[in-house]
Motif scaffolding. Sequence first.
Motif, PDB file in Angstrom:
ATOM      1  N   PHE A   1     112.512  -5.888  99.119  1.00 33.57           N
ATOM      2  CA  PHE A   1     111.224  -6.432  99.549  1.00 33.57           C
ATOM      3  C   PHE A   1     110.268  -5.285  99.891  1.00 33.57           C
ATOM      4  N   LEU A   2     110.749  -4.362 100.721  1.00 32.02           N
ATOM      5  CA  LEU A   2     109.911  -3.235 101.124  1.00 32.02           C
ATOM      6  C   LEU A   2     109.573  -2.350  99.945  1.00 32.02           C
ATOM      7  N   HIS A   3     110.575  -2.092  99.136  1.00 31.74           N
ATOM      8  CA  HIS A   3     110.377  -1.228  97.975  1.00 31.74           C
ATOM      9  C   HIS A   3     109.304  -1.813  97.055  1.00 31.74           C
ATOM     10  N   THR A   4     109.370  -3.130  96.856  1.00 39.04           N
ATOM     11  CA  THR A   4     108.399  -3.782  95.984  1.00 39.04           C
ATOM     12  C   THR A   4     106.998  -3.678  96.567  1.00 39.04           C
ATOM     13  N   LEU A   5     106.899  -3.875  97.889  1.00 38.71           N
ATOM     14  CA  LEU A   5     105.586  -3.760  98.523  1.00 38.71           C
ATOM     15  C   LEU A   5     105.035  -2.351  98.357  1.00 38.71           C
ATOM     16  N   GLN A   6     105.935  -1.372  98.568  1.00 42.69           N
ATOM     17  CA  GLN A   6     105.473   0.011  98.528  1.00 42.69           C
ATOM     18  C   GLN A   6     105.128   0.477  97.127  1.00 42.69           C
ATOM     19  N   THR A   7     105.731  -0.149  96.134  1.00 39.60           N
ATOM     20  CA  THR A   7     105.479   0.322  94.781  1.00 39.60           C
ATOM     21  C   THR A   7     104.574  -0.635  94.024  1.00 39.60           C
ATOM     22  N   VAL A   8     103.830  -1.453  94.786  1.00 36.11           N
ATOM     23  CA  VAL A   8     102.952  -2.408  94.138  1.00 36.11           C
ATOM     24  C   VAL A   8     101.925  -1.653  93.285  1.00 36.11           C
ATOM     25  N   GLY A   9     101.712  -0.389  93.644  1.00 32.29           N
ATOM     26  CA  GLY A   9     100.797   0.447  92.874  1.00 32.29           C
ATOM     27  C   GLY A   9     101.233   0.609  91.431  1.00 32.29           C
ATOM     28  N   ASP A  10     102.545   0.543  91.210  1.00 29.83           N
ATOM     29  CA  ASP A  10     103.041   0.726  89.854  1.00 29.83           C
ATOM     30  C   ASP A  10     102.535  -0.351  88.909  1.00 29.83           C
ATOM     31  N   VAL A  11     102.194  -1.505  89.502  1.00 25.88           N
ATOM     32  CA  VAL A  11     101.658  -2.583  88.682  1.00 25.88           C
ATOM     33  C   VAL A  11     100.253  -2.200  88.220  1.00 25.88           C
ATOM     34  N   GLY A  12      99.598  -1.349  89.016  1.00 17.23           N
ATOM     35  CA  GLY A  12      98.248  -0.929  88.675  1.00 17.23           C
ATOM     36  C   GLY A  12      98.274   0.059  87.520  1.00 17.23           C
ATOM     37  N   SER A  13      97.302  -0.091  86.657  1.00 16.04           N
ATOM     38  CA  SER A  13      97.245   0.766  85.493  1.00 16.04           C
ATOM     39  C   SER A  13      96.543   2.074  85.854  1.00 16.04           C
ATOM     40  N   GLU A  14      96.893   3.145  85.133  1.00 18.08           N
ATOM     41  CA  GLU A  14      96.197   4.416  85.332  1.00 18.08           C
ATOM     42  C   GLU A  14      95.060   4.580  84.336  1.00 18.08           C
ATOM     43  N   SER A  15      94.932   3.608  83.438  1.00 14.67           N
ATOM     44  CA  SER A  15      93.840   3.726  82.470  1.00 14.67           C
ATOM     45  C   SER A  15      92.696   2.794  82.845  1.00 14.67           C
ATOM     46  N   ARG A  16      92.762   2.270  84.074  1.00 15.48           N
ATOM     47  CA  ARG A  16      91.629   1.503  84.586  1.00 15.48           C
ATOM     48  C   ARG A  16      91.169   2.154  85.885  1.00 15.48           C
ATOM     49  N   LEU A  17      89.865   2.313  86.014  1.00 15.81           N
ATOM     50  CA  LEU A  17      89.299   2.845  87.251  1.00 15.81           C
ATOM     51  C   LEU A  17      88.647   1.704  88.012  1.00 15.81           C
ATOM     52  N   ILE A  18      88.828   1.693  89.328  1.00 19.85           N
ATOM     53  CA  ILE A  18      88.140   0.711  90.156  1.00 19.85           C
ATOM     54  C   ILE A  18      87.035   1.446  90.903  1.00 19.85           C
ATOM     55  N   VAL A  19      85.821   0.979  90.750  1.00 21.21           N
ATOM     56  CA  VAL A  19      84.703   1.591  91.453  1.00 21.21           C
ATOM     57  C   VAL A  19      84.240   0.609  92.522  1.00 21.21           C
ATOM     58  N   SER A  20      84.351   1.018  93.781  1.00 23.20           N
ATOM     59  CA  SER A  20      83.924   0.130  94.867  1.00 23.20           C
ATOM     60  C   SER A  20      82.994   0.887  95.793  1.00 23.20           C
ATOM     61  N   ASN A  21      82.409   0.172  96.725  1.00 18.21           N
ATOM     62  CA  ASN A  21      81.501   0.794  97.683  1.00 18.21           C
ATOM     63  C   ASN A  21      82.291   1.715  98.595  1.00 18.21           C
ATOM     64  N   LYS A  22      81.770   2.913  98.817  1.00  9.57           N
ATOM     65  CA  LYS A  22      82.486   3.910  99.616  1.00  9.57           C
ATOM     66  C   LYS A  22      82.729   3.418 101.044  1.00  9.57           C
ATOM     67  N   LEU A  23      81.836   2.571 101.546  1.00  8.58           N
ATOM     68  CA  LEU A  23      81.981   2.071 102.913  1.00  8.58           C
ATOM     69  C   LEU A  23      83.216   1.192 103.066  1.00  8.58           C
ATOM     70  N   GLY A  24      83.606   0.547 101.990  1.00 12.66           N
ATOM     71  CA  GLY A  24      84.758  -0.351 102.070  1.00 12.66           C
ATOM     72  C   GLY A  24      84.606  -1.449 101.045  1.00 12.66           C
ATOM     73  N   ILE A  25      85.711  -2.093 100.748  1.00 16.28           N
ATOM     74  CA  ILE A  25      85.732  -3.063  99.659  1.00 16.28           C
ATOM     75  C   ILE A  25      84.876  -4.289  99.977  1.00 16.28           C
ATOM     76  N   VAL A  26      84.569  -4.532 101.254  1.00 15.52           N
ATOM     77  CA  VAL A  26      83.774  -5.717 101.579  1.00 15.52           C
ATOM     78  C   VAL A  26      82.278  -5.495 101.319  1.00 15.52           C
ATOM     79  N   PHE A  27      81.894  -4.260 101.054  1.00 15.33           N
ATOM     80  CA  PHE A  27      80.481  -4.012 100.758  1.00 15.33           C
ATOM     81  C   PHE A  27      80.254  -4.059  99.253  1.00 15.33           C
ATOM     82  N   PRO A  28      79.179  -4.702  98.814  1.00 14.72           N
ATOM     83  CA  PRO A  28      78.949  -4.835  97.370  1.00 14.72           C
ATOM     84  C   PRO A  28      78.302  -3.593  96.765  1.00 14.72           C
TER      85      PRO A  28
END
Lengths: 383, 387
Positions: free
Chosen positions: A38-65
């Motif tokens: 369970f813990l291992h899966t939570l900690q490695t949830v990043g592995d599901v994320g691709s390295e060929s996609r970039l996420i661009v969000s507001n520097k202040l935090g994800i709640v800012f558009p």
Amino acid sequence: MTRATLVRASLRRRLRRTILTVLGLGIALFLFVTLRTFLHTLQTVGDVGSESRLIVSNKLGIVFPLPMAYRARLASQEGVHTVGYASWFGGIYQDPRNFFANFAVDENYLTLYPEIVTSDEHRAAFMADRTGALAGVRLMERFGWTVGQTITLQGTIYPGEYQFTIRGVYHAGRRGFDESSMLFHHRYLDEIMRAHMGGEGFVGWYVLGVSDPDRAPQIAQAIDAAYENSASPTRSQTEKAFNLAFVGMYGNIGFFLNAIGMAVVFAILMVSANTMAMSARERFGEIAVLKTLGFTDGAVLRLVVAESLVITGLGLALGLGGAVLLFNLAEFDFGGFVPGLTVKPGIALMAIAIALLIAAVSAAVPAWQSARLKVVDALRYVA
Amino acid sequence: MKIPVIYNIRSLLRRPATSLATALGVAFVVLTFIGMLALANGFRSALVSTGRHDNVIVLRKGADAEISSGITRESAAIIRSMPGIARLADGRPMVTADVYVVVSKPRVDGSETHMPVRGVGPEAFSVRDAVRIVEGRAFEPGRAEVILGRGLVGRMANTRIGDKLRFGQQDFTVVGHFEADGSAFESEVWGDAETLMPVFRGPVYQTVALRLEDPTSFDAFKARLEGDPRLQVQVKREADFYAEQSSFLGALLNVIAYVVTSVMAVGAVFGAINTMDAMIAGRTREIALLQTLGFQRRSIMASFLLEAVFLALAGGVLGCLLSLPINGIRTSTTNWQSFGELAFAFRITPGILLQGLIFAAVMGFIGGLLPARRAAKMVVAAGLRRE
């Protein structure tokens, strides 16, 4: 009479105790493997994320558009082949406890996410309907939705009630990818925003398809530098890093769960080792007889060790085998709560090591005592 | 006739190693149980203690958290002018219109989280009178200054007095630290609402909090605001609102606690059965003797059951004692409902300890049931004949 017969006989001697010890060990090891996985899966949830996609969000935090106007600039960034965007909607279905992820996506989003697998008809139907929605197969099961059904979500960020028509179902194209979200068209959200606050022209985050993942860090840097002194500075990171940051938000809760897991194992192991040592102690009389018959200390030791190995081995088979069966083969995931639970070889090895340790500890005391045993004393001993 | 309890205690003491190992097994189950409940309880009570019963919080209709709410300046002014709000000595109403955002910031360990930032009005310290500056001074309205809750200090980067925190394109100086009775406010950054507003979301507040003149007038006050056609708001008691904010993670932690410990308990019960079984097997002659002396089967069964419960309870007490150092350990996590970091401490209550003891006794009872029955059913002659 062979040694195997002797071991079998002594295990059957108190069958109920043997069974209970095996079950107790099995439960302890099962819990251990489950918690670690369970813990291992939570900690490695990043592995599901691709390295060929970039996420661009507001520097202040994800709640800012971010302004929708950034889109053209991002599309012209060298090395970026597709720009998509999405916004969190946060709608509630009937009751706040029915939480699930629902967000608006633009028309490029599905191209960027080949993991979102849907049939051509569903995809076309979704694309054609302004208020259409695409729901994960888990979500459909959870609420018993059917394709074509109209559902109402209550807005939390945008006051009011909004209707969506389920036009398609998607499956995860990769294990561990979320199957319990709902996607709908960003242009529908734009309408909602326009009606409510004139807040149109903003998006939650951008997703960029990068042609060469090796160059992703430079691209991210270039984008962030370009917007550094603007009203809405950006933060660009690979999807993997972005997901990992989310995991980090849990803080050290994981550490505590881990500590608890260790306490569990320690507790039950102690009980099991005790039982096994106890049953060996009870048989001082028998051991004395064996020694009288000419069994050497080494032979007695091997008997005691063989017995504890059989018990821990069965417990291990039950606990580890059960976990592997449940997570790796039956793909049980707590109702979609933690997708992609898999018992990793490292965790299995740890479970095996623990089982061996228990076998050694529980055999050590009786083995040592029986080696020092004087036959005469032993025959007099009352358990 | 009943068998004296001292018989059971002496029996347990005669086999100290076996008794201790079994008791320790139970102790660890109880320890885990208490630890997990204390975690869930600490989290919940941090939020529950945040609101006052006679305070009211006003959010936009439909908003389920401060972060998703929005109240315009006009609406805030209308709310401020409502009757029924308590007033300070100089006649100002006890109202604060807050800006509330969560800002991505690193913890000291490098992981990132969302730090809650609250811009408050000048009356905030009287509306939320649990907030007390313990070091440094309050921020001055109009200046780029903030104060930090004690829960953030030492947990997040740049939290000492004199440090600078950057929000958007502006640096804010930390000028003070405050306490708030361990509530969620202690995990927040406070500054002047008017100074913070342009830095974040522009001219809109997130919530309005106020003190009622008469706490019993809540229903009437709520009806008046929610019925006002100029406002699109929902009105909640502040205490209820913050308690709701803990419902998701609080419930989740509780479920984990119960599931994990129940599975563990099954293992511990197996252990208890084995121990009792072995103890009884070793005492066949004693039991036969008890029967010969005229003790009824019922008494013998009760006696052994009592012994098992006794052993488990000893383990339970040990588990409770071992758990005490956990109390007060501080940790933090993201409360997904408010989307902000929340620092809190493990909280063990007498109720949780009692639950642990009951849990231990139940384990002992179930574990002792089968072996005790077996002891009671033993045939006298067979018992005396052995060895």
